[in-house]
Design a protein around this motif. Structure first.
Motif, mmCIF file in Angstrom:
data_model
loop_
_atom_site.group_PDB
_atom_site.id
_atom_site.type_symbol
_atom_site.label_atom_id
_atom_site.label_comp_id
_atom_site.label_asym_id
_atom_site.label_seq_id
_atom_site.Cartn_x
_atom_site.Cartn_y
_atom_site.Cartn_z
ATOM 1 N N ARG A 1 0.838 -1.202 0.000
ATOM 2 C CA ARG A 1 0.000 0.000 0.000
ATOM 3 C C ARG A 1 0.871 1.250 0.000
ATOM 4 N N ASP B 1 1.658 1.832 -3.486
ATOM 5 C CA ASP B 1 0.604 2.576 -4.200
ATOM 6 C C ASP B 1 0.803 4.076 -4.015
ATOM 7 N N GLU B 2 1.081 4.494 -2.778
ATOM 8 C CA GLU B 2 1.271 5.914 -2.501
ATOM 9 C C GLU B 2 2.499 6.452 -3.234
ATOM 10 N N GLU C 1 1.609 6.961 -6.849
ATOM 11 C CA GLU C 1 0.769 8.154 -6.990
ATOM 12 C C GLU C 1 1.614 9.420 -6.913
ATOM 13 N N ARG D 1 -6.509 10.401 -0.093
ATOM 14 C CA ARG D 1 -5.069 10.529 0.120
ATOM 15 C C ARG D 1 -4.523 11.742 -0.606
ATOM 16 N N ARG D 2 -5.011 11.966 -1.818
ATOM 17 C CA ARG D 2 -4.554 13.139 -2.570
ATOM 18 C C ARG D 2 -4.974 14.431 -1.877
ATOM 19 N N ARG E 1 -2.778 14.907 1.102
ATOM 20 C CA ARG E 1 -1.448 15.416 0.745
ATOM 21 C C ARG E 1 -1.523 16.885 0.335
#
Length: 291
Positions: A70, A73-74, A77, A186-187, A190
């Motif tokens: 995971r 994944d970040e 991205e 998550r975006r 951030r």
């Protein structure tokens, strides 16, 4: 036997004893009810030592590996968004995490009696790192059916289907891409973190400017006070000088008057002297004639 069952058999074989792989594979092929399935099982290739170590780890530490992927994944991205601060942070986490996971995987393999060399550990770490750069590599690592080690690459390892026994298949829950809402969250998080960071930096810069302005104000205030004190002193000196000048002017007038009087007295005295001398001369002349 279904495709999913084939994957299950392959996963068991690829995480089983490495030196018994061929014998167990052939035995499971004979147990298959269908000839085609038996041939598919018999076609499974023996994994390399590094691939087997990763397979053992993927099977026995599935949750831990899922959490690590995971993070992958970040990282992908952040790479897609060119998020430099996130990339730097996640990159450090990736290097530390892959090194730790490789060591844990090596310990599991050693506990099973397999000799794991430094070069094997390095290959294991590179294989796990590959999962952080490419989604298909992440699925391959999590499958527990690797045949060979992988190389980290943003484009993904070449012929990745051939690197997985029984085919790559669909991503498992541990490696499936996060839901759209989770990605969006998550975006947004951030973005909010970047906004907070930018605001903090702005506050720091503003505080520095404020501190500088306060120092300059303090310096200017001290200079104003010093010049004001000097002005007051100069004004007092000016008053004193003006008073002295007035007194000197008066002294000049008095002295001028005294000079004029003295000059007049001197002239009178000179005339009196001339008169006295003339009288004396006449007296002296008269006395000579009488004799």
């Amino acid at each position: 036997m279904s495709e999913s069952s084939l994957e299950e058999v392959a996963a068991e074989l690829y995480a089983g004893p490495l030196d018994a792989f061929v014998a167990q594979r052939n035995a499971r092929a004979k147990q298959a009810g269908e000839r085609d399935v038996g041939e598919q099982i018999r076609a499974l290739r023996k994994p390399s030592v590094a691939a087997w170590v990763v397979n053992v780890f993927a099977r026995e530490r599935r949750d831990e590996l899922g959490q690590a992927l995971r993070l992958a994944d970040e990282l992908r991205e952040a790479q897609a968004e060119l998020d430099a601060p996130a990339l730097a942070t996640l990159g450090r986490q990736r290097r530390a995490l892959t090194a730790r996971l490789a060591q844990e995987a090596a310990q599991l393999a050693t506990a099973r009696g397999e000799r794991v060399t430094a070069s094997t550990i390095e290959a294991v770490q590179q294989t796990i790192a590959a999962a952080f750069f490419n989604a298909e590599a992440a699925i391959a690592v999590a499958s527990g059916r690797l045949i060979r080690e992988l190389e980290p690459s943003a484009d993904g390892p070449a012929d990745i289907e051939d690197a997985v026994g029984g085919g790559l298949g669909a991503p498992s829950p541990a490696t499936a891409p996060p839901p759209v809402d989770e990605v969006k969250a998550r975006r947004e998080r951030r973005a909010a973190e970047r906004a907070v960071h930018d605001a903090e930096q702005h506050v720091i810069r503003a505080q520095r400017e404020l501190d500088k302005a306060e120092r300059e104000l303090s310096t200017a205030t001290r200079r104003r006070e010093q010049l004001g004190e000097r002005e007051r002193k100069l004004k007092a000196d000016l008053v004193d000088v003006q008073a002295r000048l007035q007194s000197a002017r008066e002294d000049v007038v008095d002295a001028d008057e005294q000079h004029a009087a003295a000059e007049l007295a001197a002239e009178k005295a000179s005339r009196a002297l001339e008169t006295a001398r003339g009288a004396l001369a006449r007296l002296e002349g008269s006395s000579g004639e009488t004799q």
